[in-house]
Design an enzyme around this catalytic site. Structure first.
Site, PDB file in Angstrom:
ATOM      1  N   THR A  59       0.845  -1.195   0.000  1.00  0.00           N
ATOM      2  CA  THR A  59       0.000   0.000   0.000  1.00  0.00           C
ATOM      3  C   THR A  59       0.881   1.246   0.000  1.00  0.00           C
ATOM      4  O   THR A  59       2.104   1.145  -0.104  1.00  0.00           O
ATOM      5  CB  THR A  59      -1.026  -0.049   1.155  1.00  0.00           C
ATOM      6  N   LYS A  63       3.561   1.280  -3.682  1.00  0.00           N
ATOM      7  CA  LYS A  63       3.015   0.588  -4.855  1.00  0.00           C
ATOM      8  C   LYS A  63       3.819   0.878  -6.122  1.00  0.00           C
ATOM      9  O   LYS A  63       4.034   0.001  -6.941  1.00  0.00           O
ATOM     10  CB  LYS A  63       1.565   1.010  -5.091  1.00  0.00           C
ATOM     11  N   GLY A 123      -6.807  12.621  -8.023  1.00  0.00           N
ATOM     12  CA  GLY A 123      -5.488  12.038  -7.753  1.00  0.00           C
ATOM     13  C   GLY A 123      -4.890  11.458  -9.020  1.00  0.00           C
ATOM     14  O   GLY A 123      -5.580  11.317 -10.047  1.00  0.00           O
ATOM     15  N   ALA A 124      -3.601  11.132  -8.955  1.00  0.00           N
ATOM     16  CA  ALA A 124      -2.937  10.532 -10.123  1.00  0.00           C
ATOM     17  C   ALA A 124      -1.912   9.501  -9.662  1.00  0.00           C
ATOM     18  O   ALA A 124      -1.021   9.117 -10.400  1.00  0.00           O
ATOM     19  CB  ALA A 124      -2.272  11.618 -10.968  1.00  0.00           C
ATOM     20  N   GLY A 125      -2.048   9.056  -8.416  1.00  0.00           N
ATOM     21  CA  GLY A 125      -1.133   8.036  -7.876  1.00  0.00           C
ATOM     22  C   GLY A 125      -1.581   6.644  -8.284  1.00  0.00           C
ATOM     23  O   GLY A 125      -2.435   6.476  -9.164  1.00  0.00           O
ATOM     24  N   GLY A 126      -0.987   5.638  -7.614  1.00  0.00           N
ATOM     25  CA  GLY A 126      -1.237   4.238  -7.960  1.00  0.00           C
ATOM     26  C   GLY A 126      -2.718   3.865  -7.926  1.00  0.00           C
ATOM     27  O   GLY A 126      -3.226   3.213  -8.836  1.00  0.00           O
ATOM     28  N   THR A 149      -1.329  18.575  -9.317  1.00  0.00           N
ATOM     29  CA  THR A 149      -0.296  18.798 -10.328  1.00  0.00           C
ATOM     30  C   THR A 149      -0.865  18.344 -11.681  1.00  0.00           C
ATOM     31  O   THR A 149      -0.951  17.148 -11.965  1.00  0.00           O
ATOM     32  CB  THR A 149       0.977  17.986  -9.996  1.00  0.00           C
ATOM     33  N   GLU A 151       0.189  18.444 -14.711  1.00  0.00           N
ATOM     34  CA  GLU A 151       1.073  17.703 -15.622  1.00  0.00           C
ATOM     35  C   GLU A 151       1.047  16.213 -15.320  1.00  0.00           C
ATOM     36  O   GLU A 151       1.132  15.384 -16.214  1.00  0.00           O
ATOM     37  CB  GLU A 151       2.518  18.219 -15.526  1.00  0.00           C
TER      38      GLU A 151
END
Ligand SMILES: Nc1ncnc2c1ncn2[C@@H]1O[C@H](COP(=O)(O)OP(=O)(O)O)[C@@H](O)[C@H]1O
Ligand SMILES: O=C(O)C1=C[C@@H](OP(=O)(O)O)[C@@H](O)[C@H](O)C1
Ligand SMILES: [Mg+2]
Length: 438
Positions: A59, A63, A123-126, A149, A151
């Site tokens: 987690t 990740k 969000g843009a994480g895992g 962010t 980009e």
């Protein structure tokens, strides 16, 4: 016994152990699942081999980085560059990403159809990437990624094939959205309550702490979906990968209990430290007691007091069995009516009653130090079990036997390497008393 774990930082909030251990029990599988807070992602990969684990979940925040340590992986991991399930077999690490099933099946279970629907993801994480990937595969109508962010959102959107939007456009994007999925920390209020509308389905990936978004969504009359559903639905395929059998019924039953019973043991007032000789239980326990101002107890010191002689002398003059019987008496006499920090001797939890004494009354922290590192920094002359010719072989044999015992007694394992005792005490403090926790 097979051993499995979940890696993360922080990790004490994770409810995966409750879920997996209940499923093992229900199926009569001889296995145990526990929590690990490693040094970093690379170290987590080393720990899998060192302990060794049969498999693990991963987690936040590991990740993405643990992906680099895999020997092989399935398509979803290759696409997402994020892994949440790893099997260790034949000295190889094989990874999957089951988060996509977590999000898709949580929504489906609540009757949400994807065809022609607009889904906004924060969000843009895992977790966010897994949501995009899973929903695209499930033929969602339109997916919009919003991230602080911009980009980063654009990069993910281009790679996976959805649309990115500036966070400043959240209000507009949400006006005609059908589903909102949050993959950002639950204590951030990014979305204003007035941008939500009744009937909007809202899923927050984060189940461990109070979600401001779900609080607002509830007030507005949205359709709320708990992150616990996501937890269960990612665990079902992970269980199949790691155990080769489906757990579905067991896990669903457990989910009801998880909702009802948010693990009071993790909020025990007293804290105990267990682990192998030389992992730092006495040193870190003291530092933790200083930090919290609570009373410090070292069971070895109590044994010496009771016996009126040092531990090496007890072993030498009366043998280990006698030492263990005094140790048992010391544990029996522990008074939990006042809060305590208890550092245990390395072999104390081998006794089942001692173990039960700790698990019933304390949050149990298992300290881990790699074998060579602990032998290097330890004075073995006052550890009578190490008064042998081949200290390393004896240590390895003893440790191998004790690992499943520590794993079953502990609420979490944390690594005492490359960190001062005072800093580790602070890290543990952050786990036990999270500032944004529930
Ligand atoms: N974080 C740390 N950094 C450096 N040395 C440590 C750290 N933690 C423990 N030590 C050292 O390791 C040795 C074993 O620690 P100790 O607390 O006695 O372990 P245990 O009680 O688990 O047997 C001691 O010499 C101690 O000073
Ligand atoms: O592991 C063990 O069996 C022992 C560990 C020692 O405590 P530390 O773990 O604090 O060294 C002490 O209780 C005794 O020498 C036996
Ligand atoms: Mg000690």
């Amino acid at each position: 016994m097979k051993l499995f774990a979940v890696f993360g930082n922080p990790i004490l909030h994770s409810r995966s152990p409750q879920l997996w251990n209940a499923a093992f029990n229900a199926r009569g599988i001889d296995a145990h699942y526990f929590r690990i807070n490693p040094l970093d992602a690379e170290h987590a990969a080393r720990l899998i081999r060192e302990i060794p684990l049969d498999g693990c979940n991963v987690t936040t925040p590991y990740k993405d980085e643990l992906f680099a340590s895999l020997d092989e992986c399935d398509d979803s991991v290759a696409q997402l560059h994020a892994v949440n399930t790893i099997k260790y077999e034949n000295r190889r690490l094989r990874g999957w990403n089951t988060d996509m099933y977590g999000v898709v099946n949580s929504l489906r279970e609540d009757g949400i159809q994807f065809h022609g629907k607009k889904i906004v993801i924060l969000g843009a994480g895992g977790a966010a990437r897994a949501a995009v990937y899973g929903l695209l595969k499930a033929n969602a109508g339109e997916i919009v990624l919003l991230n602080r962010t911009y980009e980063k959102a654009v990069a993910v959107a281009e790679q996976l094939g959805c649309r990115a939007a500036y966070a400043s456009r959240s209000k507009t994007e949400l006006q005609d959205a059908d589903v909102l999925i949050s993959c950002i920390p639950a204590n951030k209020r990014i979305i204003k309550p007035e941008w939500l509308h009744p009937g909007l389905a809202v899923l927050d990936a984060n189940y461990a702490s109070h979600s401001l978004l779900l609080e607002d969504a509830n007030a507005v009359g949205c359709h709320i979906i708990s992150g616990l559903n996501w937890l269960v639905h990612q665990a079902v395929p992970a269980f199949e990968h790691l155990l080769g059998v489906a757990p579905e019924q067991d896990m669903k039953m457990t989910m009801q209990q998880l909702f009802a019973n948010p693990s009071s043991r993790l909020h025990a007032k007293s804290i105990s430290f267990i682990g192998f000789m030389g992992t730092g239980k006495t040193t870190v326990g003291k530092a933790f007691a200083e930090l919290t101002g609570k009373e410090f107890i070292d069971t070895d010191a109590l044994i010496e007091q009771r016996a009126g002689m040092t531990i090496p002398d007890i072993f030498q003059q009366h043998g280990e069995a006698h030492f263990r019987s005094i140790e048992r008496t010391v544990f029996d006499a522990l008074d939990f009516s006042t809060e305590k920090i208890i550092s245990c001797g390395g072999g104390a939890v081998v006794n089942e009653e001692n173990r039960r004494c700790l698990t019933a009354n304390t949050t149990v922290i298992w300290l881990w130090t790699e074998l060579h590192a602990l032998l290097n920094r330890m004075d073995t002359t006052n550890r009578p079990l190490f008064h042998v010719d081949d200290v390393e072989a004896k240590a390895r044999e003893l440790l191998t036997r004790r690992i499943p015992i520590y794993a079953q007694a502990a609420d979490m394992m944390i690594v005492n390497e490359k960190i001062s005792a005072a800093s580790l005490a602070k890290k543990i403090y952050g786990e036990i008393y999270p500032t944004s926790g529930d």
